[in-house]
Design a protein around this motif. Structure first.
Motif, short mmCIF file in Angstrom:
data_model
loop_
_atom_site.label_atom_id
_atom_site.label_comp_id
_atom_site.label_asym_id
_atom_site.label_seq_id
_atom_site.Cartn_x
_atom_site.Cartn_y
_atom_site.Cartn_z
N GLU A 107 -34.65 25.89 53.69
CA GLU A 107 -35.04 24.53 53.29
C GLU A 107 -35.92 24.60 52.04
OE1 GLU A 107 -34.60 21.51 53.15
OE2 GLU A 107 -35.60 20.39 54.74
N ASP A 108 -35.78 23.61 51.17
CA ASP A 108 -36.64 23.58 49.98
C ASP A 108 -38.07 23.20 50.36
OD1 ASP A 108 -35.83 21.00 50.66
OD2 ASP A 108 -35.48 20.34 48.60
N ILE A 109 -38.20 22.08 51.08
CA ILE A 109 -39.54 21.60 51.42
C ILE A 109 -39.49 20.95 52.81
CG2 ILE A 109 -39.14 19.46 50.07
CD1 ILE A 109 -42.15 19.48 49.41
N VAL A 110 -40.43 21.34 53.66
CA VAL A 110 -40.52 20.72 54.98
C VAL A 110 -41.60 19.67 54.90
CG1 VAL A 110 -40.90 21.08 57.45
CG2 VAL A 110 -39.94 22.91 56.06
N ASP A 111 -41.24 18.46 55.29
CA ASP A 111 -42.17 17.35 55.18
C ASP A 111 -42.51 16.86 56.59
OD1 ASP A 111 -43.60 15.23 54.20
OD2 ASP A 111 -41.90 14.12 53.41
N THR A 112 -41.75 15.91 57.12
CA THR A 112 -42.02 15.44 58.48
C THR A 112 -41.63 16.49 59.53
OG1 THR A 112 -39.83 14.46 58.68
CG2 THR A 112 -41.59 13.03 57.84
N GLY A 113 -40.67 17.36 59.20
CA GLY A 113 -40.18 18.35 60.15
C GLY A 113 -38.97 17.85 60.92
N LEU A 114 -38.57 16.60 60.70
CA LEU A 114 -37.46 16.01 61.47
C LEU A 114 -36.13 16.71 61.16
CD1 LEU A 114 -38.47 12.23 61.18
CD2 LEU A 114 -38.69 13.72 63.19
N THR A 115 -35.91 17.03 59.90
CA THR A 115 -34.63 17.67 59.53
C THR A 115 -34.48 19.02 60.23
OG1 THR A 115 -34.79 16.62 57.36
CG2 THR A 115 -33.22 18.43 57.56
N LEU A 165 -35.73 20.63 43.69
CA LEU A 165 -36.29 19.38 44.25
C LEU A 165 -36.15 18.25 43.25
CD1 LEU A 165 -39.47 21.17 45.42
CD2 LEU A 165 -38.10 19.82 46.98
N ASP A 166 -35.74 17.10 43.77
CA ASP A 166 -35.47 16.00 42.85
C ASP A 166 -36.32 14.77 43.12
OD1 ASP A 166 -34.15 15.26 45.35
OD2 ASP A 166 -33.31 13.60 44.19
N LYS A 193 -45.04 21.43 53.30
CA LYS A 193 -45.89 20.28 52.92
C LYS A 193 -46.35 19.63 54.23
CE LYS A 193 -45.38 15.97 50.26
NZ LYS A 193 -44.41 15.19 49.45
N ALA A 199 -48.74 14.56 47.00
CA ALA A 199 -47.92 14.19 45.83
C ALA A 199 -46.45 14.48 46.13
CB ALA A 199 -48.35 14.99 44.61
N PHE A 200 -45.57 13.84 45.39
CA PHE A 200 -44.14 14.13 45.48
C PHE A 200 -43.88 15.31 44.55
CE2 PHE A 200 -39.58 13.51 45.23
CZ PHE A 200 -39.31 13.18 46.54
N LEU A 201 -43.18 16.31 45.05
CA LEU A 201 -42.96 17.53 44.26
C LEU A 201 -41.52 17.59 43.74
CD1 LEU A 201 -44.84 20.13 46.50
CD2 LEU A 201 -45.75 18.50 44.86
P1 XMP Z 1 -38.24 16.26 56.59
O1 XMP Z 1 -37.24 15.93 57.64
O2 XMP Z 1 -39.01 17.52 56.85
O3 XMP Z 1 -37.32 16.45 55.35
O4 XMP Z 1 -39.14 15.09 56.29
C1 XMP Z 1 -37.60 17.22 54.28
C2 XMP Z 1 -36.74 16.69 53.16
O5 XMP Z 1 -37.41 15.59 52.55
C3 XMP Z 1 -37.32 15.67 51.17
N1 XMP Z 1 -38.69 15.74 50.62
C4 XMP Z 1 -39.00 15.94 49.34
N2 XMP Z 1 -38.19 16.12 48.30
N3 XMP Z 1 -40.07 16.33 46.91
C5 XMP Z 1 -38.74 16.32 47.08
O6 XMP Z 1 -38.00 16.50 46.12
C6 XMP Z 1 -40.96 16.15 47.90
O7 XMP Z 1 -42.19 16.17 47.70
C7 XMP Z 1 -40.38 15.93 49.20
N4 XMP Z 1 -40.92 15.72 50.42
C8 XMP Z 1 -39.84 15.60 51.25
C9 XMP Z 1 -36.51 16.92 50.87
O8 XMP Z 1 -35.18 16.52 50.61
C10 XMP Z 1 -36.57 17.74 52.09
O9 XMP Z 1 -35.38 18.49 52.28
#
Ligand code: XMP
Ligand code: MG
Length: 195
Positions: free
Chosen positions: A111-119, A171-172, A143, A164-166
């Motif tokens: 994965e490029d970036i883990v945010d909420t962890g839902l994916t 990452l786009d 993240k 911040a958004f990265l």
């Molecule tokens: P989850 O399910 O962990 O998903 O919320 C992670 C996906 O959310 C996108 N994401 C970002 N993409 N900059 C990005 O370009 C960010 O700062 C960012 N935060 C979340 C991304 O597609 C990732 O796979």
């Protein structure tokens, strides 16, 4: 080399190309060692690790990572999206699924970036159902500020506690910036001006 002026919308470079490449090589070495310990390539039923990149963001990371791993690796890709409306709004589903059978395979989700962890938790559940022998997670960026589902990440490139958004290195923001060679923060005004 970076030009002195950053592209429009970019605030600050967090990790340079050199730092990313060094970290990717370190992760690859760790992964290789772990898999060499747990799976013997002399075993008659030995099969390469399946490295599953999550599109689109992980395509560059996956490409660099697997080229730095010298044990056999089979790349594949998934793409997931959440329903915006209908019966199950917010629920994740596959827009593109992996073509490889995961039964009894060692799966590394990239994965490029883990945010909420839902994916990642959605994918772990799905791949468990398919009978994977093991499932590990490798994220370039962890993240943490909006985490909803606890996920145990096995390999992490960089930790980021800001909000911040990265962008960059895959990452786009609205399909822009994926081709930047570094990872940077997007300025809040760039987000406001496009919404
Ligand atoms: P989850 O399910 O962990 O998903 O919320 C992670 C996906 O959310 C996108 N994401 C970002 N993409 N900059 C990005 O370009 C960010 O700062 C960012 N935060 C979340 C991304 O597609 C990732 O796979
Ligand atoms: Mg994205």
């Amino acid at each position: 080399m970076y030009s002195k002026t950053l592209p429009a919308g970019i605030d600050k470079i967090l990790w340079s190309e050199t730092k990313i490449q060094r970290r990717v090589c370190e992760l690859a070495a760790e992964i290789e060692q772990d898999y060499l310990k747990s799976i013997s390539n002399k075993h008659p039923r030995y099969q390469p690790i399946v490295a599953i990149g999550i599109l689109k963001g992980a395509f560059i990371f996956l490409a660099d990572l697997i080229r730095a791993i010298s044990v056999p690796v089979e790349p594949d890709f998934v793409r997931v999206s959440s329903y915006s409306m209908g019966v199950n709004p917010g629920q994740l589903h596959f827009v593109h699924d992996a073509k490889t059978s995961l039964k009894e395979r060692h799966v590394l989700i990239v994965e490029d970036i883990v945010d909420t962890g839902l994916t990642l938790s959605f994918l772990a559940n799905e791949f468990k159902k398919r009978g994977a022998a093991s499932i590990k997670f490798c994220a370039l960026i962890d993240k943490t500020c909006r985490r909803e589902k606890e996920v145990q990440l096995d390999y992490v490139g960089f930790h980021y506690s800001g909000d911040a958004f990265l962008v960059g290195y895959g990452l786009d923001y609205e399909e822009m910036y994926r081709n930047l060679i570094y990872i940077a923060t997007l300025s809040p005004s760039a987000i406001q001006s496009s919404s």
